[in-house]
Design a protein around this motif. Sequence first.
Motif, PDB file in Angstrom:
ATOM      1  N   GLY A   1       0.820  -1.206   0.000  1.00 19.75           N
ATOM      2  CA  GLY A   1       0.000   0.000   0.000  1.00 19.75           C
ATOM      3  C   GLY A   1       0.853   1.255   0.000  1.00 19.75           C
ATOM      4  N   ALA A   2       0.331   2.293  -0.626  1.00 22.23           N
ATOM      5  CA  ALA A   2       1.089   3.540  -0.809  1.00 22.23           C
ATOM      6  C   ALA A   2       1.377   4.234   0.513  1.00 22.23           C
ATOM      7  CB  ALA A   2       0.331   4.476  -1.746  1.00 22.23           C
ATOM      8  N   ASP A   3       0.423   4.237   1.455  1.00 22.71           N
ATOM      9  CA  ASP A   3       0.648   4.923   2.732  1.00 22.71           C
ATOM     10  C   ASP A   3       1.735   4.237   3.556  1.00 22.71           C
ATOM     11  OD1 ASP A   3      -1.241   6.820   2.098  1.00 22.71           O
ATOM     12  OD2 ASP A   3      -2.871   5.836   3.207  1.00 22.71           O
ATOM     13  N   LYS A   4       1.685   2.925   3.629  1.00 24.53           N
ATOM     14  CA  LYS A   4       2.725   2.189   4.374  1.00 24.53           C
ATOM     15  C   LYS A   4       4.079   2.348   3.691  1.00 24.53           C
ATOM     16  CE  LYS A   4       0.433  -1.337   7.071  1.00 24.53           C
ATOM     17  NZ  LYS A   4       0.345  -2.748   7.379  1.00 24.53           N
ATOM     18  N   ALA A   5       4.089   2.340   2.375  1.00 23.84           N
ATOM     19  CA  ALA A   5       5.353   2.520   1.640  1.00 23.84           C
ATOM     20  C   ALA A   5       5.960   3.873   1.985  1.00 23.84           C
ATOM     21  CB  ALA A   5       5.116   2.397   0.142  1.00 23.84           C
ATOM     22  N   ARG A   6       5.124   4.925   2.006  1.00 21.30           N
ATOM     23  CA  ARG A   6       5.606   6.272   2.348  1.00 21.30           C
ATOM     24  C   ARG A   6       6.122   6.314   3.780  1.00 21.30           C
ATOM     25  NH1 ARG A   6       1.013   9.184   2.617  1.00 21.30           N
ATOM     26  NH2 ARG A   6       1.027   8.669   4.818  1.00 21.30           N
ATOM     27  N   ASP A   7       5.337   5.833   4.729  1.00 19.96           N
ATOM     28  CA  ASP A   7       5.746   5.860   6.136  1.00 19.96           C
ATOM     29  C   ASP A   7       7.029   5.071   6.353  1.00 19.96           C
ATOM     30  OD1 ASP A   7       3.460   7.333   6.547  1.00 19.96           O
ATOM     31  OD2 ASP A   7       2.317   5.657   7.438  1.00 19.96           O
ATOM     32  N   PHE A   8       7.110   3.917   5.726  1.00 26.35           N
ATOM     33  CA  PHE A   8       8.293   3.074   5.848  1.00 26.35           C
ATOM     34  C   PHE A   8       9.529   3.782   5.277  1.00 26.35           C
ATOM     35  CE2 PHE A   8      11.168  -0.130   4.138  1.00 26.35           C
ATOM     36  CZ  PHE A   8      11.413  -0.891   5.277  1.00 26.35           C
ATOM     37  N   ALA A   9       9.417   4.289   4.062  1.00 20.49           N
ATOM     38  CA  ALA A   9      10.563   4.912   3.394  1.00 20.49           C
ATOM     39  C   ALA A   9      11.046   6.148   4.142  1.00 20.49           C
ATOM     40  CB  ALA A   9      10.199   5.280   1.958  1.00 20.49           C
ATOM     41  N   VAL A  10      10.142   6.977   4.621  1.00 19.63           N
ATOM     42  CA  VAL A  10      10.537   8.190   5.339  1.00 19.63           C
ATOM     43  C   VAL A  10      11.229   7.826   6.649  1.00 19.63           C
ATOM     44  CG1 VAL A  10       9.634  10.222   6.543  1.00 19.63           C
ATOM     45  CG2 VAL A  10       8.832   9.687   4.241  1.00 19.63           C
ATOM     46  N   ALA A  11      10.682   6.845   7.393  1.00 19.33           N
ATOM     47  CA  ALA A  11      11.306   6.427   8.658  1.00 19.33           C
ATOM     48  C   ALA A  11      12.688   5.824   8.420  1.00 19.33           C
ATOM     49  CB  ALA A  11      10.397   5.430   9.376  1.00 19.33           C
ATOM     50  N   VAL A  12      12.809   4.997   7.388  1.00 17.55           N
ATOM     51  CA  VAL A  12      14.097   4.375   7.072  1.00 17.55           C
ATOM     52  C   VAL A  12      15.106   5.424   6.619  1.00 17.55           C
ATOM     53  CG1 VAL A  12      15.265   2.817   5.456  1.00 17.55           C
ATOM     54  CG2 VAL A  12      13.185   2.085   6.625  1.00 17.55           C
ATOM     55  N   CYS A  13      14.679   6.357   5.805  1.00 14.82           N
ATOM     56  CA  CYS A  13      15.580   7.418   5.326  1.00 14.82           C
ATOM     57  C   CYS A  13      16.065   8.277   6.500  1.00 14.82           C
ATOM     58  CB  CYS A  13      14.867   8.269   4.275  1.00 14.82           C
ATOM     59  SG  CYS A  13      15.963   9.348   3.347  1.00 14.82           S
ATOM     60  N   ALA A  14      15.170   8.606   7.423  1.00  7.11           N
ATOM     61  CA  ALA A  14      15.564   9.393   8.602  1.00  7.11           C
ATOM     62  C   ALA A  14      16.552   8.605   9.462  1.00  7.11           C
ATOM     63  CB  ALA A  14      14.330   9.765   9.415  1.00  7.11           C
ATOM     64  N   GLY A  15      16.282   7.314   9.642  1.00  7.73           N
ATOM     65  CA  GLY A  15      17.199   6.475  10.416  1.00  7.73           C
ATOM     66  C   GLY A  15      18.561   6.367   9.750  1.00  7.73           C
ATOM     67  N   LEU A  16      18.571   6.260   8.444  1.00 10.94           N
ATOM     68  CA  LEU A  16      19.838   6.197   7.712  1.00 10.94           C
ATOM     69  C   LEU A  16      20.610   7.507   7.858  1.00 10.94           C
ATOM     70  CD1 LEU A  16      21.754   4.710   5.784  1.00 10.94           C
ATOM     71  CD2 LEU A  16      20.366   5.530   3.889  1.00 10.94           C
ATOM     72  N   ALA A  17      19.922   8.633   7.758  1.00 10.79           N
ATOM     73  CA  ALA A  17      20.592   9.930   7.909  1.00 10.79           C
ATOM     74  C   ALA A  17      21.178  10.071   9.313  1.00 10.79           C
ATOM     75  CB  ALA A  17      19.607  11.063   7.621  1.00 10.79           C
ATOM     76  N   ARG A  18      20.421   9.684  10.335  1.00 12.04           N
ATOM     77  CA  ARG A  18      20.945   9.753  11.714  1.00 12.04           C
ATOM     78  C   ARG A  18      22.157   8.846  11.877  1.00 12.04           C
ATOM     79  NH1 ARG A  18      15.464   9.319  12.890  1.00 12.04           N
ATOM     80  NH2 ARG A  18      14.566  11.331  13.434  1.00 12.04           N
ATOM     81  N   THR A  19      22.107   7.663  11.287  1.00 13.04           N
ATOM     82  CA  THR A  19      23.227   6.732  11.373  1.00 13.04           C
ATOM     83  C   THR A  19      24.468   7.326  10.717  1.00 13.04           C
ATOM     84  OG1 THR A  19      21.700   4.865  11.348  1.00 13.04           O
ATOM     85  CG2 THR A  19      23.994   4.386  10.843  1.00 13.04           C
ATOM     86  N   TYR A  20      24.300   7.956   9.576  1.00  8.55           N
ATOM     87  CA  TYR A  20      25.424   8.626   8.911  1.00  8.55           C
ATOM     88  C   TYR A  20      26.061   9.631   9.863  1.00  8.55           C
ATOM     89  CZ  TYR A  20      25.629   7.300   3.964  1.00  8.55           C
ATOM     90  OH  TYR A  20      25.851   6.646   2.785  1.00  8.55           O
ATOM     91  N   VAL A  21      25.245  10.492  10.430  1.00  5.96           N
ATOM     92  CA  VAL A  21      25.763  11.552  11.309  1.00  5.96           C
ATOM     93  C   VAL A  21      26.414  10.945  12.550  1.00  5.96           C
ATOM     94  CG1 VAL A  21      25.111  13.528  12.737  1.00  5.96           C
ATOM     95  CG2 VAL A  21      24.165  13.287  10.439  1.00  5.96           C
ATOM     96  N   ASN A  22      25.790   9.939  13.145  1.00 13.28           N
ATOM     97  CA  ASN A  22      26.346   9.305  14.345  1.00 13.28           C
ATOM     98  C   ASN A  22      27.677   8.618  14.076  1.00 13.28           C
ATOM     99  OD1 ASN A  22      24.161  10.164  15.853  1.00 13.28           O
ATOM    100  ND2 ASN A  22      23.063   8.219  15.677  1.00 13.28           N
ATOM    101  N   LYS A  23      27.885   8.153  12.856  1.00 15.45           N
ATOM    102  CA  LYS A  23      29.142   7.493  12.488  1.00 15.45           C
ATOM    103  C   LYS A  23      30.207   8.485  12.011  1.00 15.45           C
ATOM    104  CE  LYS A  23      27.947   3.144  13.041  1.00 15.45           C
ATOM    105  NZ  LYS A  23      28.666   2.194  13.866  1.00 15.45           N
ATOM    106  N   GLY A  24      29.857   9.769  12.003  1.00 15.36           N
ATOM    107  CA  GLY A  24      30.839  10.784  11.628  1.00 15.36           C
ATOM    108  C   GLY A  24      30.855  11.165  10.168  1.00 15.36           C
ATOM    109  N   TYR A  25      29.868  10.749   9.418  1.00 13.99           N
ATOM    110  CA  TYR A  25      29.781  11.118   8.007  1.00 13.99           C
ATOM    111  C   TYR A  25      28.808  12.277   7.857  1.00 13.99           C
ATOM    112  CZ  TYR A  25      31.920   6.576   7.154  1.00 13.99           C
ATOM    113  OH  TYR A  25      32.762   5.504   7.143  1.00 13.99           O
ATOM    114  N   MET A  26      28.981  13.059   6.830  1.00 10.90           N
ATOM    115  CA  MET A  26      28.045  14.144   6.550  1.00 10.90           C
ATOM    116  C   MET A  26      27.284  13.786   5.287  1.00 10.90           C
ATOM    117  SD  MET A  26      26.520  16.671   7.310  1.00 10.90           S
ATOM    118  CE  MET A  26      27.068  17.881   8.423  1.00 10.90           C
ATOM    119  N   PRO A  27      26.055  13.256   5.439  1.00 10.07           N
ATOM    120  CA  PRO A  27      25.318  12.821   4.256  1.00 10.07           C
ATOM    121  C   PRO A  27      24.910  13.997   3.383  1.00 10.07           C
ATOM    122  CG  PRO A  27      23.912  12.740   6.182  1.00 10.07           C
ATOM    123  CD  PRO A  27      25.282  13.102   6.660  1.00 10.07           C
TER     124      PRO A  27
END
Length: 182
Positions: A119-145
């Motif tokens: 479903g489109a709503d779950k796909a959106r919620d999933f992708a946004v949450a995963v993208c935010a988590g990935l960005a935080r992980t980048y920053v926490n590991k010392g990378y600047m995404p």
Amino acid sequence: MPTDQSPNSATPTPETAKKSPKGGTWNIPADELEEVPTRTSPWQWAVIIVAAVILIAIGLTFRGAEERENKAALQNLGAPFTAIVQEQAAALGLTAPKMDLQIATKTADVNLDFPGAIGADKARDFAVAVCAGLARTYVNKGYMPRDLAVHVMTTLADGARAVYGKAVFNGNLDQLLWEPAQ
């Protein structure tokens, strides 16, 4: 009385040109100049060789540096990112998708392929949450995404692929973008 000038011009004659200073320099006709061989001194050669060695060392040091950094980023970010995907899938009651990670030091392009329609709503919620988590992980590991994108798709029972869209990080976690597929 002898003159220092030829009768037809205001320039010194060849006989007197070598004797007459003009403006602090000797006026010598060009056809009488000797060729003086130039030599590179041993000190100049030493400086040239040292400079060449330094340039070669710098080149060898940086050769492949970006590739090594990208491999390190994949190692540092791959496992945490896999955990983020699994946690978000479980939180939304989804089966974990197949992942294709293209991770580098400043960019990531992630394809997540679910085994069935979500479903489109779950796909959106999933992708946004995963993208935010990935960005935080980048920053926490010392990378600047700089450019992160999480693509969400599904492979249907008949083998057809449906693309829902992608979440894009543009430098601000509060403004993650969802771009639905056309």
